[in-house]
Scaffold this active site. Structure first.
Site, mmCIF file in Angstrom:
data_model
loop_
_atom_site.group_PDB
_atom_site.id
_atom_site.type_symbol
_atom_site.label_atom_id
_atom_site.label_comp_id
_atom_site.label_asym_id
_atom_site.label_seq_id
_atom_site.Cartn_x
_atom_site.Cartn_y
_atom_site.Cartn_z
ATOM 1 N N GLU A 471 0.816 -1.224 0.000
ATOM 2 C CA GLU A 471 0.000 0.000 0.000
ATOM 3 C C GLU A 471 0.847 1.270 0.000
ATOM 4 O O GLU A 471 0.484 2.258 -0.646
ATOM 5 C CB GLU A 471 -0.961 -0.010 1.199
ATOM 6 C CG GLU A 471 -2.144 -0.972 1.060
ATOM 7 C CD GLU A 471 -1.788 -2.433 1.273
ATOM 8 O OE1 GLU A 471 -0.662 -2.720 1.750
ATOM 9 O OE2 GLU A 471 -2.617 -3.305 0.966
ATOM 10 N N HIS A 541 -12.375 -6.135 7.813
ATOM 11 C CA HIS A 541 -13.052 -5.760 6.569
ATOM 12 C C HIS A 541 -14.222 -4.839 6.862
ATOM 13 O O HIS A 541 -15.148 -4.748 6.076
ATOM 14 C CB HIS A 541 -13.539 -7.011 5.819
ATOM 15 C CG HIS A 541 -12.432 -7.893 5.363
ATOM 16 N ND1 HIS A 541 -11.830 -8.816 6.185
ATOM 17 C CD2 HIS A 541 -11.783 -7.976 4.184
ATOM 18 C CE1 HIS A 541 -10.869 -9.438 5.532
ATOM 19 N NE2 HIS A 541 -10.813 -8.953 4.304
#
Ligand SMILES: Cc1ncc(C[n+]2csc(CCOP(=O)(O)OP(=O)(O)O)c2C)c(N)n1
Ligand SMILES: [Mg+2]
Length: 741
Positions: A471, A541
């Site tokens: 990322e 999530h």
């Protein structure tokens, strides 16, 4: 303190036989120039140290011991042609590329006229747009991924030259304010210390450069220490060259970086390899650090005299001086003359810099955002295109599209309109092995939520591609690309995994314009799938956490609750001149509530304009994202059952936010509930509540209440998830209580 004088017996006059000699590509004149630069660099350090002790400047970082490799690199590369991501020890490089000593002293005093930051950054944080020296920060290693992105930007424009052209002025977007230049064979230089090779971003950058065969020169200036930590504790086996030797598509050099001839030779070969397009280069330069880490450090606390004396014997300035004498390039008189000239120049530069005016306090908010293009302005207000007419044959209404559909449609429309847009991230491509697509063996993936499906197929692998699973690399590379003029629209697959990119977002992306005093900008769009209510999403999530990002100046934060707003706000995000975090709630991607007809290829919503979802007069509810449909349920129930009229406001954009709509509504209703999905304490709604209490206190008939998630994590088991996240009934009860207060 500066240089030790050499034995005058060595001072030979220029001798005929050697006159035309070239030293690893350096002529005798260039050698004299190299020495002048090195000597200047050392003497600027000495002067700054003195100025710091006199409290005339506020910080000092020296480039002492690193002069030879820096000057060699600067002479081997081309200013204003190649690109530079130096670090704080690169004074020699900067002088060689063209930075003036006066500019360096302006940094030290923090002058308004300091061309690198106007007094905003410490000295030795270089930024000189005309020379292509890109603004540098203090975190060790955060420049490396950007250098990779910079090289990718150059390559992209070489392959898509039309993308570099300015669009006609009727196209109001960031391109009007970004003058793109590219050469086709430019090289990007990036430097770092030995300690910095331990940062993960270094390895991500090496990997990306090797994968892309990119023309980046990584220069590791190894002085054996990271503050007090020696290299054998920092680097397994003690040699970074050995560790990186397996990277493919790299040219490697390991060199004595205190030797200007060897350093220049190494850089010449590295530059040639990169310029010819073979790939990246790695120059490992062994240097010394004679002046401790900084003025706040005293290396005698951790380095014995004998070790420091061994280093001193390799001092690059002294070595070069001896070399000039030995080779008869300059005699002692010549050296003295040169040094006198440098001293005079520096004296004049210091005198002028001490006269320079400081910046005015009124300037502090300048360049937090683009001064040229305000995304909250009416230029970004357009109406949705009329829906396609109902056809007589089927008599059906125009199809309602999901939020996912309209995000994809907006990306597609914008990619058609603007060839500078590139999309990358994890899994965003249709298929990396393009031959599968060409042979129609597979359909393609296009993102874990399928929002980029078909875009690679339509626009090609240059413009839509998968990144490694890293990322920081996604955001760091995007930042470098945007610095060159591209518009990366990158994807972070789940908000829960944005954290490796936090350094890039907080310390780079959002602050580059401000810290360079508008010298550089990087208007990247980061799309992020966010949020819970997934029944099974669990801790990793389901996260929100938008307030962590709204707390960052310089970063726009958008959080739409439905398809139409997502389309309008994503288009504004792409066309605007600031970095944007575009938060897409996963639960809303395909929710019936959120659907809308396709609004056409030019529909935009300005930032900072809330929407009144449901008008009312008894209570104001302020929210956004997936709480909007939940709050609406509660509002409707309250209306039905209690005959209470609630005004529901969807903020849509969190930075900037629409204070006017909030104030108008609260003035009307005198009661407010702020609702958000993230955990309650320190959340986004806390700021809204505080502002209301601060500025509208006299209008209130009840306390400002908040409904949000519990101060824990989102659990997997749906019973727990329901108890943790705010539910319509929680909202209903809070609204009822406030109305009855
Ligand atoms: C991410 C980060 N962590 C810690 C620091 C504090 N710090 C500044 S310089 C430095 C050592 C760097 O050593 P090295 O990379 O070898 O460079 P050198 O200063 O020796 O040239 C540290 C720990 C920082 N600036 N950034
Ligand atoms: Mg070091």
């Amino acid at each position: 303190m500066a240089t030790t004088k050499t034995d005058p017996k060595l001072a030979l006059a220029a001798n005929g036989a050697k006159k035309n000699r070239v030293y690893d590509g350096l002529t005798r004149d260039q050698f004299i120039q190299a020495y002048r630069l090195m000597y200047t660099s050392r003497r600027i350090d000495d002067r700054e140290i003195l100025l710091k002790r006199q409290q005339k400047i506020y910080f000092q970082m020296s480039g002492a011991g690193h002069e030879a490799i820096g000057v060699a690199a600067g002479l081997a590369l081309k200013p204003g042609y190649d690109w530079f991501y130096p670090y704080y020890r690169d004074r020699g490089l900067c002088l060689a590329v063209g930075v003036k000593p006066y500019d360096m002293f302006l940094q030290g005093v923090g002058a308004a006229s300091d061309p690198s930051s106007g007094g905003r950054q410490m000295p030795s944080h270089w930024s000189y747009p005309a020379l292509h020296i890109v603004t540098q920060s203090s975190p060790t290693g955060s420049q490396i991924l950007q250098a990779v992105g910079c090289a990718e930007g150059g390559r992209y424009f070489a392959r898509h030259p039309k993308a570099a052209e300015l669009p006609p002025s009727k196209f109001v977007d960031y391109r009007q304010f970004k003058n793109v230049t590219f050469q086709g064979d430019e090289v990007t230089y990036v430097s770092l210390g030995d300690g910095t090779t331990s940062e993960g971003e270094f390895w991500e950058a090496m990997n990306a450069a090797a994968l892309g065969k990119l023309p980046v020169i990584f220069c590791v200036e190894d002085n054996g220490y990271a503050i007090s930590v020696p290299v054998e504790v920092q680097t397994a086996g003690g040699s970074i060259s050995r560790l990186v030797s397996g990277f493919p598509n790299f040219h490697f050099e390991e060199v004595d970086g205190t030797d200007p001839v060897a350093s220049y030779g190494a850089f010449q070969r590295a530059v040639q390899y990169c310029r010819e397009g073979h790939g990246a280069a790695f120059v490992h330069a062994h240097v010394i650090r004679p002046y401790s880490h900084s003025l706040s450090d005293d290396e005698r606390l951790y380095r014995p005299d004998a070790e420091r004396e061994r280093d001193a014997a390799r001092d690059p300035v002294t070595r070069t001086q001896m070399f000039l004498l030995r080779e008869g390039i300059l005699d002692e008189k010549g050296i003295n003359q040169l040094e006198k000239e440098v001293e005079a120049e520096l004296q004049a530069a210091v005198d002028s810099a001490l006269e320079a005016l400081p910046p005015v306090p009124e300037s502090i908010m300048k360049y937090v955002y683009s001064p040229d293009l305000d995304p909250a302005s009416p230029a970004f207000e357009t109406q949705p295109a009329a829906p396609e007419p109902v056809t007589a044959s089927d008599g059906k209404k125009p199809a309602n599209k999901t939020m996912a559909d309209l995000i994809t449609a907006t990306l597609r429309d914008e990619m058609k309109r603007d060839e500078r847009i590139v999309i990358f991230g994890e899994d965003v491509a249709d298929v990396s092995r393009e031959e599968y697509l060409k042979r129609k063996l597979v359909k393609g993936k296009g993102g874990v939520f399928k929002l980029t499906f078909g875009l690679q197929n339509e626009f090609g692998g240059d413009r839509v591609f998968n990144s490694p699973l890293a990322e920081a690399a996604i955001v760091g590379r995007a930042t470098g690309m945007a610095t060159r003029g591209l518009k990366p629209v990158v994807e972070i697959q789940f908000f829960d995994y944005i954290w490796p990119a936090m350094m890039q977002i907080r310390d780079e992306l959002s602050v580059i314009r401000w810290r360079s005093n508008n010298g550089f900008s990087c208007p990247v769009v980061i799309r992020v799938a966010i949020g819970g209510y997934l029944t099974g999403g669990a801790i990793y999530h389901s996260q929100c956490g938008e307030s962590v990002f709204t707390h960052i100046p310089g970063l726009r934060v958008v959080f739409p609750s439905n398809a139409l707003d997502a389309a309008g706000l994503l288009r504004t995000s792409i066309r605007c001149d600031d970095p944007v975090l575009f938060l897409e709630h996963k639960r809303l991607y395909r929710e019936p509530f959120a659907r809308a007809p396709y609004p056409g290829p030019d529909y935009m919503i300005p930032f900072g304009k809330a929407k009144v979802v449901h008008p009312g007069s008894d209570l104001t509810v302020i929210t956004y994202g997936a709480v909007v449909p939940r709050a609406l349920q509660a509002v409707q129930k309250l209306e039905r059952e209690q005959d209470v009229s609630v005004e529901l406001i969807d903020l849509r954009c969190l930075n900037p936010f629409d204070w006017e709509t909030i104030a108008t509504s609260v003035t009307k209703t005198s009661r407010v509930l702020v609702a958000y999905e993230d955990s309650l304490s320190w959340g986004y709604g806390a700021e809204i509540a505080a502002r209301i209490v601060d500025q509208l206190f006299d209008e209130l008939d009840a306390p400002v209440r908040r409904v949000a998630a519990k101060d824990t994590f989102v659990a997997y088991q749906p019973i727990l998830e329901d108890a943790i996240l705010p539910q319509p009934n929680d909202l209903f009860l809070a609204m009822k209580e406030l109305v009855e207060y």
